[in-house]
Structure formats: C-alpha cells, structure tokens
Design a protein around this motif. Structure first.
Motif, short mmCIF file in Angstrom:
data_model
loop_
_atom_site.label_atom_id
_atom_site.label_comp_id
_atom_site.label_asym_id
_atom_site.label_seq_id
_atom_site.Cartn_x
_atom_site.Cartn_y
_atom_site.Cartn_z
N GLY A 172 0.87 -1.63 -0.08
CA GLY A 172 -0.14 0.05 0.01
C GLY A 172 0.83 0.54 0.30
O GLY A 172 1.92 1.22 0.26
N ASP A 173 -0.07 2.33 -0.51
CA ASP A 173 0.70 3.89 -0.36
C ASP A 173 1.00 4.39 0.93
O ASP A 173 -0.07 5.11 1.26
CB ASP A 173 0.75 4.92 -1.11
N ARG A 174 2.21 4.37 1.42
CA ARG A 174 1.72 5.53 2.67
C ARG A 174 1.61 6.76 2.72
O ARG A 174 0.81 6.89 4.02
CB ARG A 174 3.74 5.06 3.56
N ASP A 175 1.61 7.80 1.63
CA ASP A 175 1.43 8.22 1.70
C ASP A 175 -0.12 8.92 1.00
O ASP A 175 0.02 9.83 1.65
CB ASP A 175 2.29 9.28 0.62
N THR A 176 -0.63 7.90 1.00
CA THR A 176 -2.31 7.81 0.81
C THR A 176 -3.03 8.79 2.06
O THR A 176 -3.76 10.15 1.47
CB THR A 176 -2.57 6.47 0.57
N PRO A 177 -2.63 8.12 2.74
CA PRO A 177 -3.43 9.01 4.43
C PRO A 177 -2.69 10.76 4.01
O PRO A 177 -3.85 11.57 4.85
CB PRO A 177 -2.45 8.26 5.79
N ARG A 178 -1.34 10.91 4.32
CA ARG A 178 -0.94 12.46 4.33
C ARG A 178 -1.94 12.97 3.28
O ARG A 178 -2.30 14.15 2.91
CB ARG A 178 0.66 12.38 3.92
#
Length: 313
Positions: A20-26
């Motif tokens: 998953g993309d860790r930057d998505t929540p940011r």
C-alpha cells in the motif's frame, strides 16, 4: 487565490509491507485541509461583503489585517524571531506588501457592488496572469499551447465582464485590477523565497496593511452598529489567518500539482454563500465565463505536470 509554478520535485512514494501507499493518508489529509482552506477564503469574502454594508471597506480591510497580525504575532515576533524584520531584499518586500494591500482593498470595495461569484470568477484568471507575466519577469516563458490557454482564459474574463455593454459594472474593473495586483504579488513572493525566510515575508505583508490603513482610519471610521457586524469584521482576519495556515500545512503534506485544482472548488462555496446570505443568483454569462477561465487554468496545470514529467524522463 493560490500561487503555482516551478514547485519542488515530488518525493517518491513510500510503500508499506502490503504494497500500500504510505503517503495516501497524508495526501487525503492534505486534500481535506485544502478544501477547508478554500472554504475559509469564501467565508472571508462573505464576511467582508456583509460587513461593508455597515462600515467603510477600508475599515473592513483594517480589521482583516489587524486581526491577522495579532494572531500571527503570537507565533512570529521579535522575541521568538529576533531578526524577523531583517530582509535581504527590502525593496521587493515593500513592493510585495503594497501589492497585497492594493489587492485586499480593491477586493473589499468591489464586493460592495458585485456578487461573490462574479469577483471570484474574475480572480480565477490570476494563474493565467502569473503564467503570462512570469516570462518577462522571471524568464519562465510559456510555450505556444500555454499561451493559447491563457488567451482563452482571458476570453472567459471578457464573457463575465462584457465590456461595451450595460452589464459592465465599474466595480468589475476594480476586480480586474485586484487580480493583476495579486498576480504580481504571487510572482514577487516566489522571487523573495530565494532571499528571505517565509516568516519574514509573512510579517511584512501583514504589518504593511496595518501601517498604511491606521492613519486613514479616523477619516473613514464607522463604529460597528452591533456585535454581529463586529464578529464579521473580526472574522475576516481570523478566516484569513486560518485559511493561509491550513494552506501551508496542506502543501507540506502533498505536492501542489495535486492540490492546485482544488482552488476552483471555491466557486461552489461562493455560489452557495452568495445565494443563502445575499440571495444572489449568478447569471449565465458569469457561469459560462467562469467555466472558460477554470478550464484554461486546469489545462495550464496539466501542461505543467506534463512538462515536469518529460524533464524527469
């Protein structure tokens, strides 16, 4: 309205253990913050337009600056930042502050006579002006496709204002002047970024309005007739400070290429607030012109993204 062009390179995305993309929540948080910031700016104009029914627009502008400076001074002052007023390009700082002052005053005067949707639709031409003026001022010349988009965008402004007809209200010319001032202000902001820290630039921009307007205040002062008007006046400064703060945080969490198109959602807020607060319904020419201007701005953003992608490749 928001500054753009020549943004920092977008960092590579981080993947978690499941791919998953860790930057998505940011990024999602940044999108939310950006939308709230745009709402704050729409509410700011609404408060300013409503308050200017009861007091002079210069009084409204003074409150806008004074409240923002008071809030900003809690974080940025001579004790926490001893050299905050030191500038390596003092002349540029003064000129930038004067442009911001002119833009603010012209906006509040125009809002006395125009609908919120009319003013914001014309102001959406600001990125087009920045792209056009960046050539002679910064050496960032637009290519033929972007020049064509800029010309189409200005056509949209003509659709909104309709010069040569009875529909052209003189206040529309004030909004055009406001947009020019803000475009030049945005360019000088970018120029100063290489010489002065953001805190210094923010401080000069705020204090200039207070210094320029305070001597004029006794000649235009009208005591707010009730607490509602006083709250609206204070709200202009509070919403401005909050909106710009959220804008800064949003851009620290996501690239400007993702956030910039969200600026155009302000047309939705201003249309809704104009209807529910003032009973204003935008005419078809305003809507058509706004659509042309927004479409041109979005095309410019897409071209910038394509150019950056080619340079990376």
């Amino acid at each position: 309205m928001i500054r753009r062009r020549r943004h920092a390179e977008e960092p590579p995305r981080q993947l978690d253990g499941q791919g998953g993309d860790r930057d998505t929540p940011r990024r999602l948080a940044a999108i939310l913050l950006m939308c709230v910031a745009v709402l704050c700016f729409a509410c700011l104009d609404t408060c300013g337009k409503w308050a200017s029914r009861y007091v002079d627009p210069l009084v409204t502008a003074w409150f806008r600056y004074m409240v923002s400076v008071a809030l900003l001074s809690l974080l940025l002052n001579g004790w926490t930042r001893p050299r905050i007023l030191h500038s390596n390009r003092l002349a540029l700082q003064i000129l930038r502050s004067l442009l911001l002052f002119g833009s603010t005053v012209l906006n509040f005067i125009a809002l006395q006579y125009l609908q919120l949707t009319q003013t914001i639709s014309i102001q959406f031409a600001m990125p087009l002006l920045v792209a056009l003026l960046a050539g002679p001022i910064l050496g960032e010349w637009a290519g033929p496709r972007r020049l064509a988009a800029i010309m189409v965008g200005f056509l949209g402004v003509l659709v909104i204002t309709r010069p040569g007809t009875a529909s052209l209200h003189p206040a529309m010319l004030l909004t055009v002047a406001n947009t020019v001032c803000y475009a030049l202000y945005a360019i000088l902001t970018r120029m100063l970024a290489a010489h002065d820290p953001p805190a210094t630039t923010m401080t000069y921009g705020g204090f200039a309005g207070v210094v320029l307007l305070t001597p004029i205040l006794p000649f235009v002062w009208t005591t707010p007739p009730n607490l509602h008007v006083l709250a609206a006046l204070a709200g202009t400064g509070l919403l401005g400070a909050l909106g710009h703060g959220l804008l800064t945080v949003a851009h620290s969490r996501a690239p400007a290429s993702l956030l910039s198109p969200l600026v155009y959602t302000q047309i939705l807020w201003t249309t809704a607030l104009g209807y529910f607060v003032f009973g204003d319904v935008p005419d078809r020419w305003t809507l058509v012109g706004a659509g042309i201007v927004i479409g041109s701005g979005l095309y410019l953003l897409s071209r910038e993204r394509a150019v950056r992608a080619q340079r990376k490749g």
